[in-house]
Design a protein around this motif. Structure first.
Motif, PDB file in Angstrom:
ATOM      1  N   PRO A 148       0.809  -1.226   0.000  1.00 33.87           N
ATOM      2  CA  PRO A 148       0.000   0.000   0.000  1.00 33.87           C
ATOM      3  C   PRO A 148       0.839   1.271   0.000  1.00 33.87           C
ATOM      4  N   ILE A 149       0.328   2.261  -0.718  1.00 34.73           N
ATOM      5  CA  ILE A 149       0.875   3.622  -0.698  1.00 34.73           C
ATOM      6  C   ILE A 149      -0.321   4.561  -0.555  1.00 34.73           C
ATOM      7  N   SER A 150      -0.072   5.820  -0.351  1.00 38.06           N
ATOM      8  CA  SER A 150      -1.154   6.789  -0.271  1.00 38.06           C
ATOM      9  C   SER A 150      -1.922   6.793  -1.592  1.00 38.06           C
ATOM     10  N   GLY A 151      -3.207   6.536  -1.563  1.00 31.97           N
ATOM     11  CA  GLY A 151      -4.037   6.558  -2.764  1.00 31.97           C
ATOM     12  C   GLY A 151      -4.048   5.267  -3.558  1.00 31.97           C
ATOM     13  N   GLY A 152      -3.395   4.215  -3.069  1.00 26.61           N
ATOM     14  CA  GLY A 152      -3.428   2.965  -3.817  1.00 26.61           C
ATOM     15  C   GLY A 152      -2.346   1.977  -3.418  1.00 26.61           C
ATOM     16  N   TYR A 153      -1.701   1.416  -4.442  1.00 29.11           N
ATOM     17  CA  TYR A 153      -0.705   0.368  -4.244  1.00 29.11           C
ATOM     18  C   TYR A 153       0.432   0.530  -5.235  1.00 29.11           C
ATOM     19  N   LYS A 154       1.524  -0.178  -4.975  1.00 27.60           N
ATOM     20  CA  LYS A 154       2.624  -0.298  -5.925  1.00 27.60           C
ATOM     21  C   LYS A 154       2.942  -1.766  -6.125  1.00 27.60           C
ATOM     22  N   PHE A 155       3.285  -2.108  -7.365  1.00 31.51           N
ATOM     23  CA  PHE A 155       3.959  -3.370  -7.656  1.00 31.51           C
ATOM     24  C   PHE A 155       5.424  -2.995  -7.666  1.00 31.51           C
ATOM     25  N   ALA A 156       6.233  -3.671  -6.881  1.00 28.00           N
ATOM     26  CA  ALA A 156       7.652  -3.354  -6.812  1.00 28.00           C
ATOM     27  C   ALA A 156       8.424  -4.631  -6.482  1.00 28.00           C
ATOM     28  N   TRP A 157       9.718  -4.474  -6.355  1.00 27.35           N
ATOM     29  CA  TRP A 157      10.602  -5.599  -6.079  1.00 27.35           C
ATOM     30  C   TRP A 157      11.373  -5.348  -4.797  1.00 27.35           C
ATOM     31  N   ILE A 158      11.613  -6.420  -4.054  1.00 28.72           N
ATOM     32  CA  ILE A 158      12.483  -6.354  -2.880  1.00 28.72           C
ATOM     33  C   ILE A 158      13.477  -7.510  -2.986  1.00 28.72           C
ATOM     34  N   LYS A 159      14.570  -7.398  -2.281  1.00 28.35           N
ATOM     35  CA  LYS A 159      15.522  -8.505  -2.251  1.00 28.35           C
ATOM     36  C   LYS A 159      14.834  -9.697  -1.584  1.00 28.35           C
ATOM     37  N   THR A 160      15.016 -10.880  -2.137  1.00 27.94           N
ATOM     38  CA  THR A 160      14.398 -12.078  -1.570  1.00 27.94           C
ATOM     39  C   THR A 160      14.915 -12.329  -0.153  1.00 27.94           C
ATOM     40  N   THR A 161      16.155 -11.982   0.106  1.00 27.65           N
ATOM     41  CA  THR A 161      16.673 -12.136   1.477  1.00 27.65           C
ATOM     42  C   THR A 161      15.884 -11.257   2.445  1.00 27.65           C
ATOM     43  N   ASP A 162      15.513 -10.034   2.010  1.00 27.05           N
ATOM     44  CA  ASP A 162      14.685  -9.154   2.848  1.00 27.05           C
ATOM     45  C   ASP A 162      13.274  -9.731   3.008  1.00 27.05           C
ATOM     46  N   ALA A 163      12.741 -10.297   1.928  1.00 22.51           N
ATOM     47  CA  ALA A 163      11.405 -10.911   2.002  1.00 22.51           C
ATOM     48  C   ALA A 163      11.406 -12.041   3.029  1.00 22.51           C
ATOM     49  N   ASN A 164      12.435 -12.856   2.986  1.00 20.75           N
ATOM     50  CA  ASN A 164      12.513 -13.989   3.922  1.00 20.75           C
ATOM     51  C   ASN A 164      12.718 -13.537   5.362  1.00 20.75           C
ATOM     52  N   LYS A 165      13.425 -12.438   5.555  1.00 19.51           N
ATOM     53  CA  LYS A 165      13.712 -11.947   6.903  1.00 19.51           C
ATOM     54  C   LYS A 165      12.598 -11.100   7.483  1.00 19.51           C
ATOM     55  N   TYR A 166      12.006 -10.203   6.657  1.00 23.06           N
ATOM     56  CA  TYR A 166      11.159  -9.140   7.193  1.00 23.06           C
ATOM     57  C   TYR A 166       9.688  -9.204   6.794  1.00 23.06           C
TER      58      TYR A 166
END
Length: 175
Positions: A148-166
């Motif tokens: 979520p962002i103000s007014g909607g959403y974003k499709f974006a990318w994150i590091k998979t290591t961050d996804a697994n951790k956070y």
């Protein structure tokens, strides 16, 4: 007696929190999804959802706004993109912007930097701690997410290591 009252109040608070999460805001239809194409090359835009007649070119540097989907052509998506004379709309294949349109819901346990594509070349903002995030897929060492962002959403990318951790499958309740 006090223990039972505390437990009852805690359960009521949890139930109220879940109920609030299920309520769809009145302006949900006007929320915007922002994104970039998955590819770092140019993308052809088409005049209709059938994707047959070319109507323009979307450049790798163009931020897109998702405008509509098609029930007749479920793999097509209408986007708005910038041109020298203002924004223009066109149809593209859904696969040009998203790995999957459904995914697993998770919650951020820490602020996470997001990127336009599956590389760290260009940042695109950040997921805030406690945001509800949808994991859309993985490509290389990066995971595509909707957040979520103000007014909607974003499709974006994150590091998979961050996804697994956070990113956690546990619901986070902030009191």
């Amino acid at each position: 007696m006090k223990k039972k009252l505390k437990k009852l109040l805690s359960l009521c608070l949890i139930a109220a929190t879940f109920a609030a999460m299920l309520v769809v805001p009145a302006n949900a239809a006007s929320s915007t999804i922002r994104c970039y194409t998955i590819s770092s090359g140019n993308t052809t835009a088409y005049s209709s959802a059938s994707l047959k007649t070319k109507s323009g070119t979307i450049y790798a540097s163009d931020e897109l706004y998702v405008v509509a989907t098609s029930s007749s052509y479920p793999n097509s998506i209408k986007v708005s993109y910038p041109t020298s004379s203002g924004r223009k709309t066109g149809w593209i294949s859904k696969s040009k912007i998203v790995l999957s349109s459904t995914g697993k819901t998770k919650w951020a346990t820490k602020k996470i930097t997001t990127y336009r594509r599956n590389s760290t070349a260009k940042t695109y903002g950040s997921i805030s701690k406690y945001d509800k995030v949808t994991v859309l897929g993985t490509k290389g060492s990066y995971t595509q997410v909707k957040y979520p962002i103000s007014g909607g959403y974003k499709f974006a990318w994150i590091k998979t290591t961050d996804a697994n951790k956070y990113l956690s499958t546990s619901v986070i309740i902030v009191l």
